[in-house]
Design an enzyme around this catalytic site. Structure first.
Site, PDB file in Angstrom:
ATOM      1  N   ASP A 111      -9.074  20.097  -7.067  1.00  0.00           N
ATOM      2  CA  ASP A 111      -8.382  20.111  -5.774  1.00  0.00           C
ATOM      3  C   ASP A 111      -8.793  21.403  -5.062  1.00  0.00           C
ATOM      4  OD1 ASP A 111      -5.348  18.574  -5.000  1.00  0.00           O
ATOM      5  OD2 ASP A 111      -6.218  20.110  -3.724  1.00  0.00           O
ATOM      6  N   GLY A 161      -2.935  19.892  -1.030  1.00  0.00           N
ATOM      7  CA  GLY A 161      -2.298  19.875  -2.350  1.00  0.00           C
ATOM      8  C   GLY A 161      -1.648  21.226  -2.630  1.00  0.00           C
ATOM      9  N   LYS A 210     -22.129   7.192 -11.503  1.00  0.00           N
ATOM     10  CA  LYS A 210     -23.427   6.585 -11.842  1.00  0.00           C
ATOM     11  C   LYS A 210     -24.096   7.377 -12.968  1.00  0.00           C
ATOM     12  CE  LYS A 210     -27.990   5.783  -9.906  1.00  0.00           C
ATOM     13  NZ  LYS A 210     -28.895   6.131  -8.812  1.00  0.00           N
ATOM     14  N   TYR A 249      -9.865   9.775   9.581  1.00  0.00           N
ATOM     15  CA  TYR A 249      -9.290   9.272   8.322  1.00  0.00           C
ATOM     16  C   TYR A 249      -9.674   7.809   8.102  1.00  0.00           C
ATOM     17  CZ  TYR A 249      -5.713   8.614   4.696  1.00  0.00           C
ATOM     18  OH  TYR A 249      -5.059   8.354   3.516  1.00  0.00           O
ATOM     19  N   ARG A 297       4.943  13.424   7.630  1.00  0.00           N
ATOM     20  CA  ARG A 297       5.110  11.966   7.606  1.00  0.00           C
ATOM     21  C   ARG A 297       6.580  11.604   7.823  1.00  0.00           C
ATOM     22  NH1 ARG A 297       0.867  10.562   2.849  1.00  0.00           N
ATOM     23  NH2 ARG A 297       1.522  12.623   2.177  1.00  0.00           N
TER      24      ARG A 297
HETATM   25  N1  UDP Z   1       7.047   8.812  12.962  1.00  0.00           N
HETATM   26  C1  UDP Z   1       8.191   9.096  13.692  1.00  0.00           C
HETATM   27  N2  UDP Z   1       8.712  10.344  13.577  1.00  0.00           N
HETATM   28  C2  UDP Z   1       8.203  11.300  12.782  1.00  0.00           C
HETATM   29  C3  UDP Z   1       7.026  11.002  12.019  1.00  0.00           C
HETATM   30  C4  UDP Z   1       6.481   9.747  12.154  1.00  0.00           C
HETATM   31  O1  UDP Z   1       8.717   8.254  14.424  1.00  0.00           O
HETATM   32  O2  UDP Z   1       8.760  12.404  12.735  1.00  0.00           O
HETATM   33  C5  UDP Z   1       6.477   7.452  13.048  1.00  0.00           C
HETATM   34  C6  UDP Z   1       5.000   7.397  13.397  1.00  0.00           C
HETATM   35  O3  UDP Z   1       4.816   7.380  14.793  1.00  0.00           O
HETATM   36  C7  UDP Z   1       4.593   6.107  12.730  1.00  0.00           C
HETATM   37  C8  UDP Z   1       5.515   5.991  11.522  1.00  0.00           C
HETATM   38  O4  UDP Z   1       6.600   6.861  11.785  1.00  0.00           O
HETATM   39  O5  UDP Z   1       4.832   5.014  13.580  1.00  0.00           O
HETATM   40  C9  UDP Z   1       4.846   6.405  10.217  1.00  0.00           C
HETATM   41  O6  UDP Z   1       4.232   7.642  10.426  1.00  0.00           O
HETATM   42  P1  UDP Z   1       3.611   8.506   9.246  1.00  0.00           P
HETATM   43  O7  UDP Z   1       3.144   9.787   9.856  1.00  0.00           O
HETATM   44  O8  UDP Z   1       4.581   8.596   8.128  1.00  0.00           O
HETATM   45  O9  UDP Z   1       2.370   7.698   8.683  1.00  0.00           O
HETATM   46  P2  UDP Z   1       1.422   6.541   9.230  1.00  0.00           P
HETATM   47  O10 UDP Z   1       1.965   5.295   8.660  1.00  0.00           O
HETATM   48  O11 UDP Z   1       1.447   6.508  10.735  1.00  0.00           O
HETATM   49  O12 UDP Z   1       0.092   6.930   8.703  1.00  0.00           O
END
Ligand code: UDP
Length: 317
Positions: free
Chosen positions: A34, A39, A106, A146, A187
């Site tokens: 890592d 991480g 590989k 990503y 997230r």
């Molecule tokens: N989201 C939200 N408020 C937050 C963070 C995320 O409403 O504080 C929403 C974001 O717009 C998305 C969903 O929650 O529609 C999931 O977002 P995340 O960043 O967890 O991951 P994603 O599934 O988009 O990769």
């Protein structure tokens, strides 16, 4: 089962560290690689002193040359906040990381499991998402580093398998949550729980009508191991919990479970934010005999307990 010599790239990350813990419990010899960009050393501290465990600080976009039986390629920041901070590095990590790990597999004859993502489906026009769906991805948007990075990682795995007989496997991971997520991960599950516990506003992006399907991390790790152990099945296979919730529903559940006085506020929806997401897990059920066991509220209660402890420690990093 005979013990394996295992490489886990991204093993200090949220999912990688849970995977490492299970591999050690099963008696395998685990090397975690890592670069600690997203991480955390805290996630693997508890394994120090275990003679079957070793940590090497290394970036997978550079080659890593040792012999292994199994390689789990999990190195890549996965939260939109984290992967958009240095998007060029994100693409390099996914693309060159997959290239280097395919080359390593590989050379030493290892089985390679590539962590891919539901993001390969983009903003999907097929719902729920089945593995045969090719997706709806913007190649030039803020999420592309990503999404396209992971798509090319899938391409490399399949081409190394077809061209060089490398034993590659692909899993597509849907939204996963649980202990060991960072407090400031960005997230939705971690944001909402931390905001609720701190009595801060709950930040719903857009109208909160977009949906996600949340899998507790221990369920996911069981699926990852089932896939690695399965002979004759390369995937790609969806791993996720098909229980689907709107973001607003998640906010309400978190407020209720924490007993928080936080208010919901609405912020602009980030660009290219997928409007729906839910895995079709028929393939995982039939090929791996796997399905998630932990419903959202149960998983959230473990995760709330974890974040309560993290916030008490003042670990806002
Ligand atoms: N989201 C939200 N408020 C937050 C963070 C995320 O409403 O504080 C929403 C974001 O717009 C998305 C969903 O929650 O529609 C999931 O977002 P995340 O960043 O967890 O991951 P994603 O599934 O988009 O990769």
């Amino acid at each position: 089962m005979k013990e394996k010599s295992v490489l886990v790239t991204g093993g200090a990350g949220f999912i990688g560290s849970h995977l490492t813990e299970e591999l050690l419990k099963l008696g395998h010899l685990v090397t975690v690689v890592d670069n600690l960009s997203s991480g955390r050393i805290e996630n693997i501290e508890e394994f120090e002193g275990n003679p079957n465990f070793r940590f090497v600080k290394h970036d997978v976009s550079e080659p890593f040359c040792e012999d292994f039986d199994w390689i789990f390629n999990f190195a890549c920041p996965a939260s939109p906040d984290a992967y958009q901070t240095d998007p060029i590095q994100t693409t390099k990590t996914s693309m060159l990381g997959a290239f280097n790990m395919c080359g390593l597999a590989k050379r030493c004859g290892a089985r390679l499991l590539q962590a891919s993502t539901s993001e390969v489906y983009g903003d999907p026009k097929v719902h729920p998402q089945v593995e045969t769906y090719w997706g709806n991805v913007n190649p030039v948007g803020v999420r592309s580093c990503y999404d396209e990075g992971k798509r090319v990682a899938e391409t490399l795995c399949n081409d190394y398998r077809r061209q060089n007989n490398v034993d590659t496997k692909i899993i597509r991971i849907f939204n996963t949550y649980g202990p060991k997520m960072r407090v400031n991960d960005g997230r939705v599950v971690s944001n909402f729980i931390v905001q609720a516990l701190q009595g801060k506003d709950i930040t719903v992006y857009g109208e909160g009508t977009q949906t996600r399907s949340f899998c507790f991390v221990s369920d996911l790790v069981r699926g990852i191991l089932a896939m690695m152990e399965k002979d004759g099945f390369a995937g790609p296979v969806n791993l996720g919990n098909p229980g689907e919730f709107t973001v607003k529903e998640l906010a309400d559940i978190v407020i209720e479970m924490t007993g928080s006085k936080s208010k919901i506020i609405k912020l602009p929806l980030p660009s290219d934010d997928p409007m729906v997401r839910r895995p079709d897990i028929t393939l995982a059920k039939t090929q791996l005999l796997w399905e998630p066991r932990i419903p959202l509220r149960e998983g959230l209660s473990f995760t709330i307990d974890y974040f309560e402890k993290e916030l008490t420690k003042g670990k806002i990093i």
